[in-house]
Write a protein that holds these residues in place. Structure first.
Motif, PDB file in Angstrom:
ATOM      1  N   TYR A 194      83.067  53.706  38.673  1.00 40.32           N
ATOM      2  CA  TYR A 194      83.243  55.074  38.161  1.00 40.32           C
ATOM      3  C   TYR A 194      84.068  55.919  39.137  1.00 40.32           C
ATOM      4  CZ  TYR A 194      81.975  59.646  36.249  1.00 40.32           C
ATOM      5  OH  TYR A 194      82.008  60.911  35.713  1.00 40.32           O
ATOM      6  N   LYS A 195      83.777  55.783  40.428  1.00 43.45           N
ATOM      7  CA  LYS A 195      84.518  56.550  41.436  1.00 43.45           C
ATOM      8  C   LYS A 195      86.001  56.182  41.431  1.00 43.45           C
ATOM      9  CE  LYS A 195      82.583  57.104  45.504  1.00 43.45           C
ATOM     10  NZ  LYS A 195      81.839  56.827  46.763  1.00 43.45           N
ATOM     11  N   LYS A 196      86.287  54.879  41.270  1.00 41.74           N
ATOM     12  CA  LYS A 196      87.690  54.445  41.237  1.00 41.74           C
ATOM     13  C   LYS A 196      88.401  55.009  40.002  1.00 41.74           C
ATOM     14  CE  LYS A 196      86.978  50.162  43.823  1.00 41.74           C
ATOM     15  NZ  LYS A 196      86.914  48.691  43.764  1.00 41.74           N
ATOM     16  N   ALA A 197      87.691  55.051  38.877  1.00 41.55           N
ATOM     17  CA  ALA A 197      88.302  55.537  37.640  1.00 41.55           C
ATOM     18  C   ALA A 197      88.605  57.026  37.713  1.00 41.55           C
ATOM     19  CB  ALA A 197      87.388  55.236  36.457  1.00 41.55           C
ATOM     20  N   ILE A 198      87.641  57.813  38.203  1.00 38.34           N
ATOM     21  CA  ILE A 198      87.908  59.262  38.271  1.00 38.34           C
ATOM     22  C   ILE A 198      88.925  59.570  39.378  1.00 38.34           C
ATOM     23  CG2 ILE A 198      85.698  59.928  37.263  1.00 38.34           C
ATOM     24  CD1 ILE A 198      84.683  60.612  40.012  1.00 38.34           C
ATOM     25  N   GLY A 199      88.956  58.722  40.406  1.00 36.89           N
ATOM     26  CA  GLY A 199      89.992  58.895  41.437  1.00 36.89           C
ATOM     27  C   GLY A 199      91.376  58.684  40.854  1.00 36.89           C
ATOM     28  N   GLY A 200      91.499  57.695  39.973  1.00 37.15           N
ATOM     29  CA  GLY A 200      92.782  57.454  39.312  1.00 37.15           C
ATOM     30  C   GLY A 200      93.175  58.599  38.397  1.00 37.15           C
ATOM     31  N   LEU A 201      92.209  59.143  37.677  1.00 37.37           N
ATOM     32  CA  LEU A 201      92.486  60.277  36.783  1.00 37.37           C
ATOM     33  C   LEU A 201      92.903  61.518  37.575  1.00 37.37           C
ATOM     34  CD1 LEU A 201      89.533  59.865  34.255  1.00 37.37           C
ATOM     35  CD2 LEU A 201      91.966  59.502  33.783  1.00 37.37           C
ATOM     36  N   PHE A 202      92.299  61.701  38.744  1.00 34.52           N
ATOM     37  CA  PHE A 202      92.660  62.841  39.592  1.00 34.52           C
ATOM     38  C   PHE A 202      94.097  62.705  40.094  1.00 34.52           C
ATOM     39  CE2 PHE A 202      92.883  64.772  43.862  1.00 34.52           C
ATOM     40  CZ  PHE A 202      92.611  66.096  43.521  1.00 34.52           C
ATOM     41  N   LYS A 203      94.469  61.481  40.515  1.00 36.96           N
ATOM     42  CA  LYS A 203      95.836  61.250  40.987  1.00 36.96           C
ATOM     43  C   LYS A 203      96.854  61.466  39.875  1.00 36.96           C
ATOM     44  CE  LYS A 203      94.687  57.972  44.682  1.00 36.96           C
ATOM     45  NZ  LYS A 203      94.807  56.563  45.154  1.00 36.96           N
ATOM     46  N   GLN A 204      96.448  61.155  38.646  1.00 43.51           N
ATOM     47  CA  GLN A 204      97.331  61.365  37.482  1.00 43.51           C
ATOM     48  C   GLN A 204      97.336  62.817  37.023  1.00 43.51           C
ATOM     49  OE1 GLN A 204      96.008  58.620  34.434  1.00 43.51           O
ATOM     50  NE2 GLN A 204      95.941  56.919  35.895  1.00 43.51           N
ATOM     51  N   LYS A 205      96.564  63.657  37.716  1.00 41.71           N
ATOM     52  CA  LYS A 205      96.446  65.090  37.402  1.00 41.71           C
ATOM     53  C   LYS A 205      95.931  65.321  35.983  1.00 41.71           C
ATOM     54  CE  LYS A 205      99.992  66.422  40.732  1.00 41.71           C
ATOM     55  NZ  LYS A 205     101.250  67.164  40.986  1.00 41.71           N
ATOM     56  N   ARG A 206      94.972  64.458  35.574  1.00 45.47           N
ATOM     57  CA  ARG A 206      94.358  64.630  34.250  1.00 45.47           C
ATOM     58  C   ARG A 206      93.010  65.339  34.351  1.00 45.47           C
ATOM     59  NH1 ARG A 206      94.555  58.989  31.135  1.00 45.47           N
ATOM     60  NH2 ARG A 206      94.108  60.358  29.362  1.00 45.47           N
ATOM     61  N   ILE A 207      92.463  65.372  35.578  1.00 45.74           N
ATOM     62  CA  ILE A 207      91.189  66.061  35.785  1.00 45.74           C
ATOM     63  C   ILE A 207      91.217  66.819  37.113  1.00 45.74           C
ATOM     64  CG2 ILE A 207      89.828  64.382  34.456  1.00 45.74           C
ATOM     65  CD1 ILE A 207      88.925  63.188  37.159  1.00 45.74           C
ATOM     66  N   LEU A 208      90.321  67.789  37.236  1.00 44.86           N
ATOM     67  CA  LEU A 208      90.055  68.471  38.487  1.00 44.86           C
ATOM     68  C   LEU A 208      88.678  68.038  38.977  1.00 44.86           C
ATOM     69  CD1 LEU A 208      91.238  72.095  37.604  1.00 44.86           C
ATOM     70  CD2 LEU A 208      92.465  70.395  38.974  1.00 44.86           C
ATOM     71  N   LEU A 209      88.601  67.748  40.268  1.00 47.31           N
ATOM     72  CA  LEU A 209      87.336  67.310  40.844  1.00 47.31           C
ATOM     73  C   LEU A 209      86.717  68.421  41.664  1.00 47.31           C
ATOM     74  CD1 LEU A 209      88.177  63.689  42.084  1.00 47.31           C
ATOM     75  CD2 LEU A 209      86.900  64.358  40.064  1.00 47.31           C
ATOM     76  N   ASP A 210      85.465  68.662  41.406  1.00 44.23           N
ATOM     77  CA  ASP A 210      84.699  69.645  42.152  1.00 44.23           C
ATOM     78  C   ASP A 210      83.426  68.962  42.634  1.00 44.23           C
ATOM     79  OD1 ASP A 210      82.562  72.079  42.156  1.00 44.23           O
ATOM     80  OD2 ASP A 210      84.586  72.828  42.567  1.00 44.23           O
ATOM     81  N   LYS A 211      82.752  69.612  43.581  1.00 49.55           N
ATOM     82  CA  LYS A 211      81.524  69.020  44.117  1.00 49.55           C
ATOM     83  C   LYS A 211      80.471  68.813  43.041  1.00 49.55           C
ATOM     84  CE  LYS A 211      78.616  69.483  48.194  1.00 49.55           C
ATOM     85  NZ  LYS A 211      78.264  70.340  49.360  1.00 49.55           N
ATOM     86  N   ASN A 212      80.427  69.717  42.072  1.00 49.80           N
ATOM     87  CA  ASN A 212      79.368  69.696  41.062  1.00 49.80           C
ATOM     88  C   ASN A 212      79.846  69.401  39.647  1.00 49.80           C
ATOM     89  OD1 ASN A 212      77.322  70.457  42.972  1.00 49.80           O
ATOM     90  ND2 ASN A 212      78.202  72.517  42.924  1.00 49.80           N
ATOM     91  N   LYS A 213      81.159  69.301  39.470  1.00 50.13           N
ATOM     92  CA  LYS A 213      81.643  69.082  38.100  1.00 50.13           C
ATOM     93  C   LYS A 213      83.031  68.458  38.081  1.00 50.13           C
ATOM     94  CE  LYS A 213      83.644  73.694  37.317  1.00 50.13           C
ATOM     95  NZ  LYS A 213      83.479  74.204  38.685  1.00 50.13           N
ATOM     96  N   ILE A 214      83.372  67.905  36.908  1.00 50.06           N
ATOM     97  CA  ILE A 214      84.719  67.405  36.629  1.00 50.06           C
ATOM     98  C   ILE A 214      85.265  68.222  35.466  1.00 50.06           C
ATOM     99  CG2 ILE A 214      86.084  65.437  35.826  1.00 50.06           C
ATOM    100  CD1 ILE A 214      84.014  63.605  37.074  1.00 50.06           C
ATOM    101  N   THR A 215      86.506  68.672  35.589  1.00 49.17           N
ATOM    102  CA  THR A 215      87.118  69.491  34.541  1.00 49.17           C
ATOM    103  C   THR A 215      88.356  68.795  34.001  1.00 49.17           C
ATOM    104  OG1 THR A 215      86.376  71.485  35.700  1.00 49.17           O
ATOM    105  CG2 THR A 215      88.045  71.769  33.973  1.00 49.17           C
TER     106      THR A 215
END
Length: 280
Positions: A253-274
């Motif tokens: 899961y961490k690898k997948a959301i890391g990839g989405l963040f690099k693609q600028k499809r999501i914003l990562l926060d300590k308590n949420k994903i946008t």
């Protein structure tokens, strides 16, 4: 040559009122009691029989299947403990001994343990041991990353779980690779994750290649859309929550959301994903 603690293909050479005698070669004639002999068998027949010592310490044959043979591992329950050691139920009339010298820690009645079965070279008696590292190597060169293997969970450490690989080697599953409840004694399919520089083996239950991560990434996006573009399931969330929603390990899961963040499809926060709205 007859192998004690294993199945052997032996010929019936004599019949007596209480059973049949088999040709045991150097061990002489071995008794197969009537209560375990196949119906209708007779002198001259060949049978597959398991050879072990009975309660009177005689070498004896049986057609019953023990839960494990010599040079194998099994998850067996302690049925009694005395001054000699612990005795395990392995499916035969005589219980299987784990001498105190072969116990990593004291064994308790009613508890099951993963043990390795061996035949003592001096006495020819079958025994078991919880000291798996004395019998199973932790270093191997025959495996390759992504290779599918069978696992028997045999112990727990601060880093994760120890597992027996294909009944022959010891490996380690790190905590972040465990995405579903497992217990000692579980038999599960798994994969070789990597062979370390020291030759030791790391394992996983899922091998997350690029395609798999891509598929998971799309599931995360769909989940975000379904929840109004927000999710409180971050890389800090408990592994159990991640598994419950996506049926994957926390590491995947961490690898997948890391990839989405690099693609600028999501914003990562300590308590949420946008989810980033591409339409703006």
């Amino acid at each position: 040559m007859v192998h004690i603690g294993k199945f052997n293909h032996l010929e019936i050479v004599n019949q007596v009122p209480f059973g049949f005698y088999l040709d045991g070669g150097e061990l002489g004639q071995i008794l197969l009691p009537t209560n375990t002999a196949p119906q209708g068998c007779k002198q001259g027949d060949w049978l597959d029989v398991f050879i072990y010592h009975d309660s009177d310490d005689r070498i004896i044959a049986t057609t019953k299947n023990p839960r494990a043979q010599v040079d194998q591992c099994a998850y067996l329950k302690v049925v009694s403990v005395n001054n000699v050691g612990a005795f395990l139920d392995w499916g035969l009339e005589k219980d299987l001994l784990v001498p105190y010298s072969e116990q990593d820690y004291p064994m308790s009645e009613g508890i099951s343990y993963v043990v390795y079965l061996f035949c003592d070279e001096e006495t020819n008696r079958i025994a078991a041991s919880t000291r798996l590292r004395d019998f199973l190597p932790e270093v191997a060169t025959e495996f390759e990353p992504k290779q599918e293997v069978s696992l028997l969970i045999c112990g727990r450490t601060d880093m994760g779980y120890k597992a027996i690989i294909n009944g022959a080697y010891l490996g380690l599953i790190f905590k972040d690779e465990v995405f579903k409840p497992i217990k000692i004694g579980y038999k599960l399919p798994g994969f070789i994750k990597r062979i370390r520089e020291d030759g030791k083996i790391d394992l996983c239950f899922q091998f997350h290649d690029t395609n798999a991560r891509g598929s998971l990434a799309e599931q995360i996006i769909e989940d975000l859309i379904a929840h109004g573009g927000l999710s409180t399931l971050t890389d800090k969330s408990p592994a159990e929550e991640i598994t419950k929603r996506f049926n994957v390990s926390k590491s995947a899961y961490k690898k997948a959301i890391g990839g989405l963040f690099k693609q600028k499809r999501i914003l990562l926060d300590k308590n949420k994903i946008t989810l980033i709205d591409k339409t703006k």
